[in-house]
Motif scaffolding. Sequence first.
Motif, PDB file in Angstrom:
ATOM      1  N   LYS A 170       3.768   0.729  -8.469  1.00 34.94           N
ATOM      2  CA  LYS A 170       2.348   0.497  -7.769  1.00 34.94           C
ATOM      3  C   LYS A 170       2.405   0.635  -6.488  1.00 34.94           C
ATOM      4  O   LYS A 170       3.147  -0.185  -5.854  1.00 34.94           O
ATOM      5  CB  LYS A 170       1.596  -0.883  -8.180  1.00 34.94           C
ATOM      6  CG  LYS A 170       0.178  -0.910  -7.719  1.00 34.94           C
ATOM      7  CD  LYS A 170      -0.641  -1.906  -8.228  1.00 34.94           C
ATOM      8  CE  LYS A 170      -2.333  -2.119  -7.765  1.00 34.94           C
ATOM      9  NZ  LYS A 170      -2.934  -0.964  -8.825  1.00 34.94           N
ATOM     10  N   VAL A 187       1.202   0.168  -2.913  1.00 32.28           N
ATOM     11  CA  VAL A 187       0.273  -0.679  -2.020  1.00 32.28           C
ATOM     12  C   VAL A 187       0.220  -0.722  -0.777  1.00 32.28           C
ATOM     13  O   VAL A 187       1.460  -0.476  -0.040  1.00 32.28           O
ATOM     14  CB  VAL A 187       0.076  -2.113  -2.731  1.00 32.28           C
ATOM     15  CG1 VAL A 187      -0.159  -1.980  -4.343  1.00 32.28           C
ATOM     16  CG2 VAL A 187       1.237  -2.815  -2.431  1.00 32.28           C
ATOM     17  N   GLU A 192      -3.827  -6.239  -6.872  1.00 28.94           N
ATOM     18  CA  GLU A 192      -4.506  -5.257  -5.812  1.00 28.94           C
ATOM     19  C   GLU A 192      -4.260  -5.481  -4.387  1.00 28.94           C
ATOM     20  O   GLU A 192      -4.505  -6.849  -4.200  1.00 28.94           O
ATOM     21  CB  GLU A 192      -6.039  -5.223  -6.216  1.00 28.94           C
ATOM     22  CG  GLU A 192      -6.344  -4.588  -7.695  1.00 28.94           C
ATOM     23  CD  GLU A 192      -5.960  -3.004  -7.913  1.00 28.94           C
ATOM     24  OE1 GLU A 192      -5.776  -2.501  -6.794  1.00 28.94           O
ATOM     25  OE2 GLU A 192      -5.699  -2.898  -9.079  1.00 28.94           O
ATOM     26  N   LYS A 223      -2.659   4.398  -5.372  1.00 29.89           N
ATOM     27  CA  LYS A 223      -2.560   3.300  -5.561  1.00 29.89           C
ATOM     28  C   LYS A 223      -2.714   2.629  -7.223  1.00 29.89           C
ATOM     29  O   LYS A 223      -2.940   1.275  -7.381  1.00 29.89           O
ATOM     30  CB  LYS A 223      -3.412   2.188  -4.805  1.00 29.89           C
ATOM     31  CG  LYS A 223      -3.251   2.302  -3.218  1.00 29.89           C
ATOM     32  CD  LYS A 223      -4.093   1.417  -2.551  1.00 29.89           C
ATOM     33  CE  LYS A 223      -3.773   1.740  -0.984  1.00 29.89           C
ATOM     34  NZ  LYS A 223      -4.632   0.701  -0.004  1.00 29.89           N
ATOM     35  N   HIS A 224      -2.763   3.519  -7.960  1.00 29.94           N
ATOM     36  CA  HIS A 224      -3.140   3.166  -9.486  1.00 29.94           C
ATOM     37  C   HIS A 224      -1.519   2.554 -10.002  1.00 29.94           C
ATOM     38  O   HIS A 224      -0.619   2.796  -9.329  1.00 29.94           O
ATOM     39  CB  HIS A 224      -3.455   4.459 -10.337  1.00 29.94           C
ATOM     40  CG  HIS A 224      -2.304   5.401 -10.434  1.00 29.94           C
ATOM     41  ND1 HIS A 224      -1.761   6.198  -9.483  1.00 29.94           N
ATOM     42  CD2 HIS A 224      -1.537   5.518 -11.724  1.00 29.94           C
ATOM     43  CE1 HIS A 224      -0.861   7.140 -10.026  1.00 29.94           C
ATOM     44  NE2 HIS A 224      -0.711   6.495 -10.990  1.00 29.94           N
TER      45      HIS A 224
END
Length: 528
Positions: free
Chosen positions: A275, A277, A30, A136-137
């Motif tokens: 992903k 980010v 994350e 952002k998954h």
Amino acid sequence: GKSRGEIELALHWWFNPELQPEFFDKPEDEDGYPLREPNQLNVAVVQARGLPAVDRPITGGGGGSSDPFISIICGSETEEKTEIKKKQLDPVWNQKFHISIEDPAEVVRFKVFDKGTLTNTLMGVVEVPLLELHDKHTERGWHTICSNQEEAAEKTAAHLKMLRRTGVAASRPSSKGSDAGGGAEVGFVDDGEVTKEGEGTDADELETKQDDGEGGGAEEGAMVPMQEEMGGLGDMGDGEDGGGAVMKVTAWDDGKDEGEPFDTGPNGQLELAFKWVFNPELAPTYFENDDGHPEREVNELRVAVIQARGLPIMDRKLFGSGGSSDPMAILKVGKSSKHKLKTKVIYKNLSPKWFEEFSFPLTYDEGLFAEYLDVIVMDWDLTSNDFIGCSRIPLEPLGEDRHLEHKWFNLGNEEGMVGATSKRGKIELAVRWQYNPDLDPENQNGSKYAWEVNGLSGAERRKQILKKCNNKWGLTEGSVDLTLRRIAIDKENAHLIGALLTLDDLSLVKIDLREAGLCPESITAVAK
């Protein structure tokens, strides 16, 4: 029938994490910036299946293989490439890449090539729109490989049309295990039906069945006898030929109902994980703090050359299409060669990232005289560099309010002009003109006044001195009442007064140095 002999085998069925690696699912994946717009696409090229055989045997007949690799393309340039997998139609890469990309309207292309001796053969294309990844998954799944870029573009356009109609991004299953857009289920054959482990028929009721071969897929119909209690498989029951059961592996395609075998199609499928980010290293801040001296004139031009994108190919390949460039940026204030700096060269890159800062000692008068800052992108070569594009930034607005100009600038021709059909790319810059006390003549030896710049001709020096007089006191060369009696004498004015005394053919009606409080010797010393 006639005995064909026996073979002894030892099997151990276990979990190998290397065959099912996880990508971007851990807490440390994350970005920690939930409110910041994403700017880095994390990509994992996992594997492919059912690729066509491009390299056929010389003797003819069936069979053959390929030497596949993937080119990841964003915009018009290749960003990354995977390793080449020799003689494989179901290659496994498990390679991760990090691509700087900010525009949610972009589409990332994955071109599957067969590595050739002279030229590479395109095996197919997969397109992935970034719009679905904006939240952002983590996305992982199988993608059908289209025959060419036109077919992939049509598929993408239809998908984006659906997204616009619904107003939301299509939901995707979890990236865990086989739920990630297809995968494999292990089951046991019972009366022709596939029963997943732990469901339906008991082990002692399993029969050995012959697959009918329908449904396709490289692994479809594979039968593996499983010996009783072998390798931790448990009690599988006894058959009339010495025991055993048949394990069948069936894989399902993304979007199909469970139990329906997958069909890879003529070009195969590609498993990818994504992903999108926010990476703060790709968005550094520049010159955001005020200089703290609004009463002082600017004297330093600060420039950050951050990155460029969409640069044209300048170095073409000798064989085949494509190529690259070796970009560098040259910073030039006005036409003077004195104020000229350059970045490092980024080799073989159409989206270079420099992240370099530069400083020009530049007074307000010097900036007005120079008029503009040119940032020129060149393609480096051993013999001579080739021009790519230029962005021209006017200096006067920057000096008036000292604002920070941080944005993407279009690259144009040598004068910075951008035409309607110009395809020279863009460059991200941060520019600010501020006051730096370390460059103030009051705080150091030497002078930085516009008329004392090295390399100025006599005419240019005269022009700078008179321009300063006009800016400070509203006096020009034609003024008939140029008198220093009413001019407050401080150190900066003393420099300008001394400069005035050095000019020829300038009519000064009256200079009362005693009233000004400065003796001729002091002014002469300052002027030197």
